[in-house]
Design a protein around this motif. Sequence first.
Motif, PDB file in Angstrom:
ATOM      1  N   LYS A 295     141.612   7.799  19.521  1.00 22.85           N
ATOM      2  CA  LYS A 295     140.760   8.249  20.052  1.00 22.85           C
ATOM      3  C   LYS A 295     139.492   8.497  20.867  1.00 22.85           C
ATOM      4  O   LYS A 295     139.093   9.452  21.153  1.00 22.85           O
ATOM      5  CB  LYS A 295     139.693   8.465  18.494  1.00 22.85           C
TER       6      LYS A 295
ATOM      7  N   ASP B  47     138.929  10.923  23.497  1.00 22.07           N
ATOM      8  CA  ASP B  47     138.398  12.565  22.898  1.00 22.07           C
ATOM      9  C   ASP B  47     137.255  12.890  23.048  1.00 22.07           C
ATOM     10  O   ASP B  47     136.920  13.025  22.772  1.00 22.07           O
ATOM     11  CB  ASP B  47     138.570  12.453  21.113  1.00 22.07           C
TER      12      ASP B  47
ATOM     13  N   ARG C 284     140.445  10.856  31.432  1.00 26.02           N
ATOM     14  CA  ARG C 284     141.238  10.142  30.437  1.00 26.02           C
ATOM     15  C   ARG C 284     141.269   8.802  30.406  1.00 26.02           C
ATOM     16  O   ARG C 284     143.246   8.022  30.971  1.00 26.02           O
ATOM     17  CB  ARG C 284     142.859  10.693  30.213  1.00 26.02           C
TER      18      ARG C 284
END
Length: 567
Positions: A316, A319, A309
């Motif tokens: 966004k 993701d 991450r």
Amino acid sequence: MLMWIMGFLSRKAINMEETMKHTFNGFCLVLACLMCISAAEWPAGAAEPEKAPGIILADQAVKTKDLWITSDHSRHAILQKPFNSGPEVTAACLTCHNQAALQFHETIHWTWIDPATADTLRFGKAGMSVNNFCLTILSNEPRCTSCHAGYGWKDKNFDFSSQVNVDCLVCHEQTGTYEKFPAGSGHPAAKETFFAGEGKTYYPPDWNIVAQSVGRPTRENCGVCHFYGGGGDGVKHGDLDSSMTFPNKALDVHMGTDGQNFDCSRCHSTTLHNIAGRVYATPAAEDRKTLIEDDLATKITCESCHSSRPHKAGTKPNDHADKVACQSCHIPTFARVNPTKTWWDWSKAGTKKDGKPYKEVDELGKPSYMTIKGEMRWEKNVKPEYFWYNGSMSYLTLEDTIDPAQPVWITKPAGSPNDPKSRIFPFKIHAGKQPYDKISKRLVGIHLFPLGPEDPAAYWKYFDWNKAIAYGMEYAGLPYSGEFDFVETKYLYPITHMVAPKDNVVTCIECHTAQESRMAGLAGFYMPGRDSFRFLDAVGWFAVLASLVGVLLHGLGRIVSQKNRRE
């Protein structure tokens, strides 16, 4: 100082016995320190060796931070004796580093075979693998093994068990004067030699100077082979060429000399000479551990340092991290400084001018035609092609059949949208034409490099395809029908270097668009903006129109009802 240590230790003691014990320990500590300081000095009365130009010694390294080493090799007596060859230098190295060659024997840099197929010798440069630049090393070992970290690999009888055949210098010398061509078989030039093929003169190394210069491998050491593989600068990889020797951070944020200035080993973690990063059937990394989870994890993936991450929470881009490789967004183009070869047509080779081989050069200063190699095309600022990739590659070999009616993919990445280990990953495609056996429908090995003045079959000497193929296939122990033709082939290279600064990443619209999307070649999944389904689009537009009509009717109703209340 000794009295202070003794006093300090006595305060720590709870009785006279402990005081005496700690005092004795302190005395031993000081004595040991004095012995170490004394041992670090050059022996009294002995002349210090002259510091050769270009060599960074230990005391200089501490001051300049140019090369961190723990031993000044110019002071080792065994490296001051005369040497006449590389194996003699290696023998000297092994007197101290007595496990190094045995460790190196276990690595793919030595075997040139994928560990997963070590028993069958299928995948790897030393096995049955084939490519579409120099085709195969089989019968061409003297030329190809100029990039092998060993000495004497001239044919299939090379002694892989020999420790002195290991070339320590190619990875560790720091003078920049050590070159392993054109003598062949991994040996440097024995005398001053002009090589007409490159228009360059090669010189024998000063064995003592290069041996005394050794240190940790640098970008220059790795680049000697990895920047110039396939016969020239930038031929193979696209993201590895001589511009990466001293790049700025605009070219690579990790390796930029005006930025973090990483050497290759900063990410290609090395254990017992085993360097992380191979790409064959065996992935470079089987898991995606980060250094936060395990400080011993190899640093070969972006996630090793940046985690899975990497962006700000709630943004966004996070993701995308489970399906899109970091490289896909952060390497918008490759070959941004030097061009890379994208096309190599062997079917055009063999044409001469005035009865002699010749070469033509394009507007980029690169060869566009060579009699010995055929037609070539080079490009700069190339956009990658994208494929699902889980870290493994499938490879064609000389034993596999092909369909010559369509382009042949020599390599293909393994992976799919449904594979949790797969990511959308950027690649360079090197395309070209090369010979194949028309009857067996297999790609063929070709004898290119002359083994001597009496070699009757070398293509680079006589330009006879049939003889060169027959010799190459017999050498590989494979049949040849005697009939050949040329087929278009494609070869993939993962793109993972030349990471651009964050203000030069791939923009969202470059992928999420119906026109010229970077992801146009990827199927099997839905991408917003790129893909459309008529039924779903119709339902969506109906919902939008229905909502609009509903809003208008509601507004109209409010106006009418308000008017009625006023009346």
